[in-house]
Motif scaffolding. Structure first.
Motif, PDB file in Angstrom:
ATOM      1  N   PHE A 144     -15.895   4.484 -14.487  1.00 20.49           N
ATOM      2  CA  PHE A 144     -16.849   5.162 -13.609  1.00 20.49           C
ATOM      3  C   PHE A 144     -16.879   6.655 -13.900  1.00 20.49           C
ATOM      4  O   PHE A 144     -16.998   7.480 -13.007  1.00 20.49           O
ATOM      5  N   ILE A 145     -16.684   6.983 -15.182  1.00 18.45           N
ATOM      6  CA  ILE A 145     -16.665   8.401 -15.567  1.00 18.45           C
ATOM      7  C   ILE A 145     -18.104   8.896 -15.695  1.00 18.45           C
ATOM      8  O   ILE A 145     -18.878   8.384 -16.491  1.00 18.45           O
ATOM      9  N   THR A 146     -18.401   9.901 -14.868  1.00 22.65           N
ATOM     10  CA  THR A 146     -19.743  10.465 -14.911  1.00 22.65           C
ATOM     11  C   THR A 146     -19.694  11.882 -15.487  1.00 22.65           C
ATOM     12  O   THR A 146     -18.610  12.480 -15.585  1.00 22.65           O
ATOM     13  N   HIS A 147     -20.845  12.416 -15.840  1.00 23.37           N
ATOM     14  CA  HIS A 147     -20.930  13.798 -16.291  1.00 23.37           C
ATOM     15  C   HIS A 147     -21.775  14.524 -15.249  1.00 23.37           C
ATOM     16  O   HIS A 147     -22.991  14.336 -15.197  1.00 23.37           O
ATOM     17  N   LYS A 179     -21.204   0.603  -8.879  1.00 22.31           N
ATOM     18  CA  LYS A 179     -21.607  -0.356  -9.915  1.00 22.31           C
ATOM     19  C   LYS A 179     -21.915   0.406 -11.188  1.00 22.31           C
ATOM     20  O   LYS A 179     -22.708   1.349 -11.172  1.00 22.31           O
ATOM     21  N   ALA A 180     -21.279  -0.020 -12.297  1.00 19.31           N
ATOM     22  CA  ALA A 180     -21.593   0.629 -13.570  1.00 19.31           C
ATOM     23  C   ALA A 180     -22.695  -0.173 -14.235  1.00 19.31           C
ATOM     24  O   ALA A 180     -22.604  -1.391 -14.363  1.00 19.31           O
ATOM     25  N   GLN A 181     -23.783   0.531 -14.575  1.00 18.33           N
ATOM     26  CA  GLN A 181     -24.858  -0.134 -15.304  1.00 18.33           C
ATOM     27  C   GLN A 181     -24.865   0.409 -16.723  1.00 18.33           C
ATOM     28  O   GLN A 181     -23.912   1.091 -17.102  1.00 18.33           O
ATOM     29  N   LYS A 182     -25.911   0.131 -17.469  1.00 23.44           N
ATOM     30  CA  LYS A 182     -25.911   0.508 -18.881  1.00 23.44           C
ATOM     31  C   LYS A 182     -25.617   2.012 -19.098  1.00 23.44           C
ATOM     32  O   LYS A 182     -24.658   2.379 -19.760  1.00 23.44           O
ATOM     33  N   ASN A 183     -26.433   2.854 -18.493  1.00 25.87           N
ATOM     34  CA  ASN A 183     -26.244   4.294 -18.680  1.00 25.87           C
ATOM     35  C   ASN A 183     -25.914   5.023 -17.381  1.00 25.87           C
ATOM     36  O   ASN A 183     -25.769   6.237 -17.374  1.00 25.87           O
ATOM     37  N   SER A 259     -20.843   8.957 -18.257  1.00 27.18           N
ATOM     38  CA  SER A 259     -20.539   9.958 -19.286  1.00 27.18           C
ATOM     39  C   SER A 259     -20.645   9.361 -20.686  1.00 27.18           C
ATOM     40  O   SER A 259     -20.124   8.277 -20.947  1.00 27.18           O
ATOM     41  N   LYS A 260     -21.314  10.092 -21.579  1.00 26.30           N
ATOM     42  CA  LYS A 260     -21.542   9.568 -22.928  1.00 26.30           C
ATOM     43  C   LYS A 260     -20.225   9.444 -23.669  1.00 26.30           C
ATOM     44  O   LYS A 260     -19.946   8.435 -24.306  1.00 26.30           O
TER      45      LYS A 260
END
Ligand code: ADP
Length: 273
Positions: A144-147, A179-183, A259-260
Motif C-alpha cells: 500500500f505504498i503511495t507517492h 484496496k490495491a488496484q493496478k495503479n 508508488s511506481k
C-alpha cells in the motif's frame, strides 16, 4: 447605404465592450459577496469560543476564584475554549493558504496502512465520547505504498475517520478498507451512523457547512474539515466521493497513486522468487 455598415460595426464594438464590462462588474460583485459572506462566517465561528472564554474569566473575577474546585473547573473550561479557538484559526489559515495556492506539497513514498493505524491509535488515546468499534481491513499480501504528501494525507484520514466516529451512535461501527488496484490504492471509510440527507450531501465540502447546525455544535469541530480534505486531495489530482443514507450511514472514499518504485520492487520480488 455605405454609412450603415460602419455604424453597425461601432455598435457591435460598443456592445461587446459593454458586455465585457458587465462581466467584470459581475465578477467583482461576486467576489465582494464571497468576501462578505466569508467574514460573516468567520466572525460567527470566532464568537463562540471567545464568548465562552470571556464568560469563564469574568465569573472567576466575580468571585468564583475563591473556591478551589470551582476555580479549577472554570480554568479548565476556559483552556478548552481557547484550544478550540486555536484549532479554528489554524484550520482557517490552512484553508486560506490552500485556496490561494501558496501551500506546498512534499511528495514521498509511504505506507497508507501505517497512516491509518496511526490515526486509529490517536483516536484510541483521545477519550472519545463514542464507543465505536473500528474494523480495519486490508490484504496483507499487497503493498500500500503511495507517492503523496504524508502529513497532508494523515490529515485527510484523520478528518474522515474522526467524523465517522463523531457522527455515529454509541456501539456503532466504522469499517476502513484498503484496496490495491493496478495503479491506485482505494481508501474507503464506512460508518453506520446518522447519515447525511441528499440535499446536504453536495454542500458538506463547503467551508463551515454543517448538517443540522445545533446537533453538530455539540460534537465540536470547525466545519472546515471536509473543505480541507477536498483541497488536499485536489492537490494530489484526486477527488473525494461520498454516498450516504439517512439512518444507515455514510461511505467516504478516495484513491491515491500506487508508488511506481514500490510497484517496481514488488514486480522484481515476484520475478526473483
Ligand atoms: P465538522 O467540524 O462540523 O465535523 P466537517 O467539514 O468535517 O466539519 O464536516 C461537515 C459536516 O458534514 C459535519 O458538520 C456533519 O454535519 C457532516 N458529516 C461529515 N462527516 C459525516 C459522517 N461520517 N456522517 C454524518 N455526517 C457527517
Amino acid at each position: 447605404k455605405s454609412s450603415i455598415s460602419p455604424l453597425r460595426k461601432i455598435n457591435s464594438v460598443i456592445n461587446s465592450y459593454a458586455l465585457a464590462r458587465q462581466k467584470e462588474i459581475d465578477t467583482l460583485q461576486k467576489n465582494a459577496e464571497f468576501r462578505r459572506e466569508f467574514i460573516a462566517d468567520i466572525s460567527h465561528e470566532l464568537k463562540t469560543p471567545i464568548f465562552a472564554t470571556q464568560g469563564y474569566i469574568h465569573t472567576l473575577l466575580d468571585g468564583a476564584m475563591d473556591d478551589k474546585q470551582v476555580r479549577m473547573k472554570f480554568l479548565k473550561r476556559a483552556a478548552k475554549s481557547l484550544d478550540s479557538l486555536d484549532i479554528l484559526v489554524q484550520d482557517l489559515l490552512t484553508l486560506n493558504q490552500m485556496e490561494s495556492g501558496v501551500i506546498k506539497f512534499h511528495f514521498s513514498d509511504f505506507d497508507l496502512k501505517e497512516i491509518i493505524e496511526e490515526v486509529i491509535d490517536e483516536l484510541e488515546h483521545k477519550a472519545s465520547k463514542r464507543k465505536v468499534k473500528i474494523n480495519f481491513k486490508y490484504d496483507p499480501e499487497k503493498s500500500f505504498i503511495t507517492h503523496a504528501d504524508r502529513q497532508k494525507i494523515y490529515r485527510v484520514c484523520q478528518n474522515l475517520i474522526f467524523n465517522a466516529v463523531k457522527y455515529n451512535h454509541d456501539e456503532g461501527e466504522v469499517k476502513i478498507n484498503l484496496k490495491a488496484q493496478k495503479n491506485h490504492i482505494q481508501v474507503e471509510i464506512k460508518d453506520d451512523g446518522q447519515g447525511i440527507p441528499p440535499e446536504d450531501l453536495k454542500r458538506i465540502f463547503e467551508r463551515f457547512y454543517r448538517v443540522e447546525k445545533s446537533r453538530n455544535k455539540k460534537e465540536g469541530g470547525t466545519g472546515l474539515g471536509l473543505a480541507i480534505v477536498k483541497h488536499i486531495l485536489e492537490g494530489h489530482k484526486s477527488k473525494i466521493s461520498v454516498s450516504s443514507t439517512v439512518g444507515k450511514g455514510s461511505i467516504f472514499s478516495f484513491s491515491l497513486p500506487l508508488s511506481k518504485s514500490a510497484n517496481q520492487e514488488e514486480i522484481t520480488k515476484t520475478d526473483s522468487s
